[in-house]
Design an enzyme around this catalytic site. Structure first.
Site, mmCIF file in Angstrom:
data_model
loop_
_atom_site.group_PDB
_atom_site.id
_atom_site.type_symbol
_atom_site.label_atom_id
_atom_site.label_comp_id
_atom_site.label_asym_id
_atom_site.label_seq_id
_atom_site.Cartn_x
_atom_site.Cartn_y
_atom_site.Cartn_z
ATOM 1 N N LEU B 227 -3.300 5.407 4.402
ATOM 2 C CA LEU B 227 -2.959 6.111 3.288
ATOM 3 C C LEU B 227 -2.826 7.619 3.455
ATOM 4 O O LEU B 227 -3.755 8.162 4.084
ATOM 5 C CB LEU B 227 -4.149 5.810 2.140
ATOM 6 C CG LEU B 227 -3.896 6.449 0.655
ATOM 7 C CD1 LEU B 227 -2.589 5.741 -0.041
ATOM 8 C CD2 LEU B 227 -5.046 6.483 -0.139
ATOM 9 N N ASP B 228 -1.697 8.256 3.109
ATOM 10 C CA ASP B 228 -1.596 9.699 3.254
ATOM 11 C C ASP B 228 -1.687 10.265 4.661
ATOM 12 O O ASP B 228 -2.215 11.354 4.874
ATOM 13 C CB ASP B 228 -2.387 10.476 2.372
ATOM 14 C CG ASP B 228 -2.304 9.932 0.888
ATOM 15 O OD1 ASP B 228 -1.292 9.829 0.432
ATOM 16 O OD2 ASP B 228 -3.350 10.107 -0.041
ATOM 17 N N ALA B 229 -1.437 9.327 5.518
ATOM 18 C CA ALA B 229 -1.779 9.739 6.953
ATOM 19 C C ALA B 229 -0.589 9.781 7.814
ATOM 20 O O ALA B 229 -0.478 9.984 9.050
ATOM 21 C CB ALA B 229 -2.999 8.835 7.571
#
Lengths: 284, 284, 284, 284
Positions: B227-229
């Site tokens: 996530l969000d990486a």
């Protein structure tokens, strides 16, 4: 290993990139950086290359001759070729403000700048202690209306004796003459304390205050005959409000001036700036 | 005139630039843009070229085959070749927030974006009137815990039917599944409303408010499993003060989200982004 | 609860703040916001207050009378008092560019703007569909050399009929006349597509391109008789390089224009702007 | 003329502003600056005032007593009162990096900072010549695992002897102990070389490079027990690209660190910072 940097501009035409890259490959060089720009308004092609050669295989002088004969004449190029073995020599002109001086010498000291500073010239004696602290020769050449020409001859003598490549006016508070400008075309960098072309000339922070702008700026540019109208190298800005006095603008502006001037010095000394038609092409 | 854009990466090694430029010259092409980058940590070479060919002389397919045989195999390149004749197809996924949607459709309408939008998918019906105004087909595909897989199959069907090239999550408030991600690797662009890697996950403006930061940001990135990486495409920031409430941060953030997402869409659709090792190379 | 906003300016003199805060306390009000500024060059005091009163205790009109008699006359104040119960009415003037229009209407629709838009006036018919989509009355009032006065009379009629408080020129491509300016002093907001005072007048992006600036900007300001010389409300800038064409500057500038104009609209409609001597005081 | 600065915070409640301004008027003071903030999440009221008194009429000590008895007790205020006659004393802690040191001492020398620097402490001898150039006493107090406590006692002795008001860690490469922190709560300013809360801890530029961010930052904050988690005073950022190496990030970051740290020093020494619940209120 010898690293050679080539800067080229000429009329845009098919085949330039392939011809240049081919030429370098044939000479045994490996291209490690290539960037180009086409000015479509004026149909001019700009290129910057860095190539690595094993030193025994190539002399820079021989390379220049071959480049001229094989490519430059054919494409009618304006070109400059630099070897990484030679650092550019920069002369610093200052007056009484010390913030840009501290900033540049601090960077110089820490190895951030790829250049040599053979000397500092000032029309005032005030900042000599700073030059002394950093162990850089300091020449005090006062300038008055009557001594302007004589002072400039002394400056030119020093510049030539030390084979200076470019001059930085770090808040030098004198207008440099046509003679100096014509000897160092696009080689004199000035910092102007406004967001040019707004507020040309003297006291730009006072003008900015009067106009009530919400953002102030600083601009580094090459010096040309027309005041503050030379090719822009770098600009930066910062926000201000109605609550800031003229003194506040001056204080905030000092931080901009330092950054914008040192950026210009780095770009110029790393041979990343080309000038054409009073505008700059800045390679990354 | 056919303009071909080539994106390459491979192990860095001498001679690549000369070989590629040579190849294009031999095919009768004129290189109008070249830019390269070497990642010295990982020893990877990246390049982007644009070349113009007269249409009668060259088919894109034939060019690809020749490129593969002559160059790509030799240098073990990863490569992509695009013809300017084909615009990429973008699917828009939205939920209830309309600011990114208005911004993208406004730009699309005015001709600023070099792409096609065959349809919009939303898990809510609320924004259908906006899609209608802009005359873009709107598919309402609700997502609940129970219908998630079924919904995704409908999405995939639409994506395949319309031969979608990339997906933009314009504040789409659902986590996309591994299945979708693996079908569109580095082809799903998300906008996250924080300056990543600060404030990963839900409610980043609330976290920013709580931490008392003086600057907030937004980040566009490719979606990966974590996530969000995923690889960051663009970021932007704006100043805030103690006087701003969470609602103020959300309002100021909307302006960032719009700009940062549309920048990412432009960079991706103009084929200016390469991804390697979870980072992007962004060509100018 | 009635929230009253007071804007004051007068000659700076001891005791103003204490007198005003005292007055409000005596009237049963609670000060929830106070900010002041002293222009030390001109010796002018500026203040903005927000106070809350229980509605049964106070009528805005009675408050105004008491304020005038007790304070304004004594300190020779210029003053304005607004009740939060009345939203300002804004007229939108547009021509053919739609980016500022979409941006303002998008914000209006989402409730971000504390104002009413009774109508839109345009000298062209092109953007009527957008007004229709947002369900805002649209008046097409063409302007030619011959019909300029007649057109303006129609505009004035609409403005008066709808009791418009201020006018926003959202890239309205006509010079407004002295008559309109004198009826709406410091109440006509324009967006100029340059970093004023650089590039006054027509085609600022072309001028910026020609000068080779490294940063472009946009400026929102009140319209005065002198072109692009009125009090500046907000400015913003973005970086450009030699690689950007005039078209690129125009595209990048659109994003600035939207933000800078909507900021000005928010500041004005929230009564956070005071004007003195052709400069603004912007309260936070 | 004695200028007194008052900082207050307490539970928000009606009548505070009027009571305080009244009190000052009764004491014969003229309020020249007033700013306030209400944290609506926590219902806390913050205020900062500057008032001028003729010196013969008022002693700061008498004013403090009257203020406490008349106002502070009644509203249960936390408060601080400063006289402009006394400059705060700042201790500089440094290690081997010189950029923040040069920047602060350059500003100090030019009169930009309203404070005194009685001495510099370093755990290394390297930067002594700079302290000598600026004629500021330099104490070399090495810190090893074994001597940490002893070193800190020497530091505390110096701090107390010179009645130091606040400490600035100008890239001081040691973690300060709980003992020091508890003696100087919200009085130790650190510069962290990242955009907090991203990249807490050691080597933030390396982490930023690895994550592939497009913007890097610097953060000045008060030191608390938890590493890099104290109240943020100021932050700034700059753009980076894939082309920047870790060394480039470090060099660009230095310019941020200087500006952000000196801003924090100016805000703190001008008594413009209040801390509540691990966040700062920064007055303008």
């Amino acid at each position: 290993m010898n690293k050679i940097t080539i800067l080229i501009h000429c009329k845009d035409q098919p085949g330039i990139i392939a011809s240049v890259t081919n030429f370098i490959a044939n000479k045994g060089g490996n291209i490690v950086y290539i960037d180009q720009h086409v000015d479509r308004e004026q149909n001019i092609f700009f290129m910057r290359l860095e190539s690595e050669f094993s030193t025994e295989l190539l002399s820079t002088d021989a390379f220049k001759i071959a480049f001229k004969e094989t490519l430059a004449d054919r494409f009618e190029m304006k070109w400059r070729i630099y070897s990484s073995e030679i650092k550019p020599k920069m002369a610093l002109f200052i007056s009484k403000y010390d913030h840009c001086l501290y900033d540049l010498l601090g960077r110089y000291n820490s190895g951030e700048l790829n250049l040599e500073i053979p000397f500092i010239i000032s029309n005032h004696i005030d900042l000599k202690p700073i030059a002394d602290n950093f162990k850089i020769p300091f020449y005090h050449i006062p300038v008055t209306k009557d001594t302007k020409e004589e002072a400039e001859n002394k400056q030119l003598e020093l510049l030539e004796k030390h084979q200076i490549d470019f001059i930085v006016l770090a808040r030098y508070m004198q207008i440099v003459s046509s003679k100096l400008i014509s000897k160092y075309p696009n080689k004199i960098i000035n910092i102007h304390h406004s967001f040019l072309p707004a507020f040309v000339g003297a006291k730009p922070y006072h003008s900015a205050f009067k106009r009530g702008v919400k953002i102030i700026g600083a601009t580094s540019h090459y010096v040309t005959e027309e005041l503050d109208a030379g090719p822009i190298i770098d600009q930066d800005v910062t926000r201000v409000t109605h609550a800031h006095s003229i003194q506040d603008l001056i204080a905030k502006g000092r931080d901009l001036e330092k950054i914008v001037l040192s950026n210009a010095v780095k770009l110029h000394s790393n041979r990343k700036v080309m000038v054409f038609n009073n505008k700059t092409v800045i390679f990354s």
